[in-house]
Design an enzyme around this catalytic site. Sequence first.
Site, PDB file in Angstrom:
ATOM      1  N   GLU A 120      55.566  56.653   8.742  1.00 53.20           N
ATOM      2  CA  GLU A 120      55.844  57.748   9.601  1.00 53.20           C
ATOM      3  C   GLU A 120      57.260  57.585  10.432  1.00 53.20           C
ATOM      4  OE1 GLU A 120      51.267  59.197  10.666  1.00 53.20           O
ATOM      5  OE2 GLU A 120      52.214  57.368  11.868  1.00 53.20           O
ATOM      6  N   CYS A 147      47.616  47.690  19.097  1.00 58.42           N
ATOM      7  CA  CYS A 147      48.591  48.463  18.144  1.00 58.42           C
ATOM      8  C   CYS A 147      47.815  48.863  16.898  1.00 58.42           C
ATOM      9  CB  CYS A 147      49.954  47.897  17.883  1.00 58.42           C
ATOM     10  SG  CYS A 147      50.894  48.811  16.705  1.00 58.42           S
TER      11      CYS A 147
HETATM   12  N1  SAH Z   1      57.107  46.061  16.255  1.00 54.48           N
HETATM   13  C1  SAH Z   1      58.006  46.318  17.344  1.00 54.48           C
HETATM   14  C2  SAH Z   1      58.338  47.884  17.385  1.00 54.48           C
HETATM   15  C3  SAH Z   1      57.382  48.946  17.069  1.00 54.48           C
HETATM   16  S1  SAH Z   1      55.915  49.018  18.233  1.00 54.48           S
HETATM   17  C4  SAH Z   1      57.486  45.818  18.567  1.00 54.48           C
HETATM   18  O1  SAH Z   1      56.298  45.527  18.513  1.00 54.48           O
HETATM   19  O2  SAH Z   1      58.155  45.960  19.695  1.00 54.48           O
HETATM   20  C5  SAH Z   1      57.096  50.061  19.558  1.00 54.48           C
HETATM   21  C6  SAH Z   1      56.398  49.821  21.097  1.00 54.48           C
HETATM   22  O3  SAH Z   1      55.104  50.380  21.230  1.00 54.48           O
HETATM   23  C7  SAH Z   1      55.966  48.489  21.563  1.00 54.48           C
HETATM   24  O4  SAH Z   1      56.431  47.881  22.534  1.00 54.48           O
HETATM   25  C8  SAH Z   1      54.547  48.319  21.073  1.00 54.48           C
HETATM   26  O5  SAH Z   1      54.019  47.297  21.756  1.00 54.48           O
HETATM   27  C9  SAH Z   1      54.063  49.591  21.622  1.00 54.48           C
HETATM   28  N2  SAH Z   1      52.678  49.834  21.392  1.00 54.48           N
HETATM   29  C10 SAH Z   1      52.122  49.487  20.522  1.00 54.48           C
HETATM   30  N3  SAH Z   1      50.662  49.936  20.406  1.00 54.48           N
HETATM   31  C11 SAH Z   1      50.693  50.669  21.404  1.00 54.48           C
HETATM   32  C12 SAH Z   1      49.569  51.517  22.177  1.00 54.48           C
HETATM   33  N4  SAH Z   1      48.388  51.774  21.582  1.00 54.48           N
HETATM   34  N5  SAH Z   1      49.953  52.118  23.347  1.00 54.48           N
HETATM   35  C13 SAH Z   1      51.082  51.805  23.777  1.00 54.48           C
HETATM   36  N6  SAH Z   1      52.063  51.121  23.286  1.00 54.48           N
HETATM   37  C14 SAH Z   1      51.828  50.676  22.211  1.00 54.48           C
HETATM   38 FE1  SF4 Z   2      53.747  45.276  14.797  1.00 53.48          FE
HETATM   39 FE2  SF4 Z   2      53.012  44.432  17.190  1.00 53.48          FE
HETATM   40 FE3  SF4 Z   2      54.830  46.129  16.995  1.00 53.48          FE
HETATM   41 FE4  SF4 Z   2      52.513  47.077  16.372  1.00 53.48          FE
HETATM   42  S1  SF4 Z   2      53.304  46.448  18.390  1.00 53.48           S
HETATM   43  S2  SF4 Z   2      54.250  47.473  15.207  1.00 53.48           S
HETATM   44  S3  SF4 Z   2      51.502  45.309  15.441  1.00 53.48           S
HETATM   45  S4  SF4 Z   2      54.760  43.893  16.136  1.00 53.48           S
END
Ligand code: SAH
Ligand code: SF4
Length: 398
Positions: A120, A147
């Site tokens: 996505e 996540c």
């Molecule tokens: N893998 C990388 C980038 C993608 S996630 C990382 O983890 O940084 C992008 C952001 O969204 C990250 O800070 C992640 O922790 C946050 N995130 C993930 N799940 C979430 C949720 N359910 N609600 C709010 N933020 C979330």
């Molecule tokens: Fe992967 Fe964690 Fe980033 Fe979600 S928040 S994309 S599980 S590293």
Amino acid sequence: MTAGMAIAGHIDPVPVPRAFPASEDRRVDLVGLSRDSIRTALEEAGLDDRQAKLRSKQIWHQIYHRGAVDFVAMSDIAKPHRLWLAERFTIGRPEVIEHLVSTDGTRKWLLRTPDGNDFEMVFIPDADRGTLCVSSQVGCTLNCRFCHTGTMRLVRNLTAGEIVGQVMLARDTLGEWPSQPEGRMLSNIVMMGMGEPLYNFDNVRDALKIVMDGDGLGLSRRRITLSTSGVVPMMERAGKEIGVNLAVSLHAVTKEVRDEIVPLNRKYGIEELLAACAAYPGANNARRITFEYVMLRDKNDSDEDARELVRLIRKYDLPAKVNLIPFNPWPGAPYECSSAERVNRFSTIIFEAGISAPIRRPRGRDIMAACGQLKSASEKKSRAEMDRLAEEKLAALA
Ligand code: SAH
Ligand code: SF4
């Protein structure tokens, strides 16, 4: 035929079947190749040095500056030569399976790779800018507990072409070719879609180099942010070889809580992570490191947590800002979002210590496009099923 390729992961490296990178179309897709690689590809197809050098320059400009999707439109190249190119090469885009528009203007695309993996991409328009949230992997090997992407079983690295292809597709949709230095809707990029960009370092770097190229997509590195959950050993290289803004998904200030919600913490702890931030090349007061902090009710949202966060930032003397992200729910999620009062209070404590701590307004929740809500249907097929499909497809090609 399922030669496994390991993707680095915290607990179990995930073996990725790479059974069919080649499609029925034997032509070579030029998107994602560096200038030199395009030149080499042309030489391998039979052009002499001089021709290859000239053509690769023209093609690069056409693909990345003008947004050409076929060779026929390349008017600066002689007609017979355009045909010659079209027989050997393609200029691909990810296939669009679905395109949703939220009531707040946020757009989400469900995209598919040639080997049938779904991922996505999200575009978030604002008054003064527009941010494209780009994926680096199909799924993610890290299982952060809050996540949605982390619950996907299927993981493969996106290629450089599939990464830069997202930006090009967004430009197509927004009608923003040729590349212009000013006034575009797509002004910023965040590597915050599916996946951990620092576990797909080479492809992310190669893609972002094209995005930043002056005769390419022409976005300044100051307008690009890479978010990592804390892959410490790759952070210095990210600073040196890519040089974009850094965001770090911190989310907790104690070992106990971070171990639980960001399991990578068991490998690279908070202190180690903050030391790597302090050493991040190019971070200074004008270019701060963003600490992302997802607000989870009764988990990481107390006054004490906020004060500890301030203490840690000061201890490492970090040029930092904090981005507070209200937790975005998804079906079956084990957490709830902190109350609005709690988030405000948390933010105030940090602000009062002189550190910026804005609260991120969730966008695109109605189409499941908000942070952490991305999860494609790819996982609905089991690994065994994917292998079987791969074998079938290969058999059909043979
Ligand atoms: N893998 C990388 C980038 C993608 S996630 C990382 O983890 O940084 C992008 C952001 O969204 C990250 O800070 C992640 O922790 C946050 N995130 C993930 N799940 C979430 C949720 N359910 N609600 C709010 N933020 C979330
Ligand atoms: Fe992967 Fe964690 Fe980033 Fe979600 S928040 S994309 S599980 S590293």
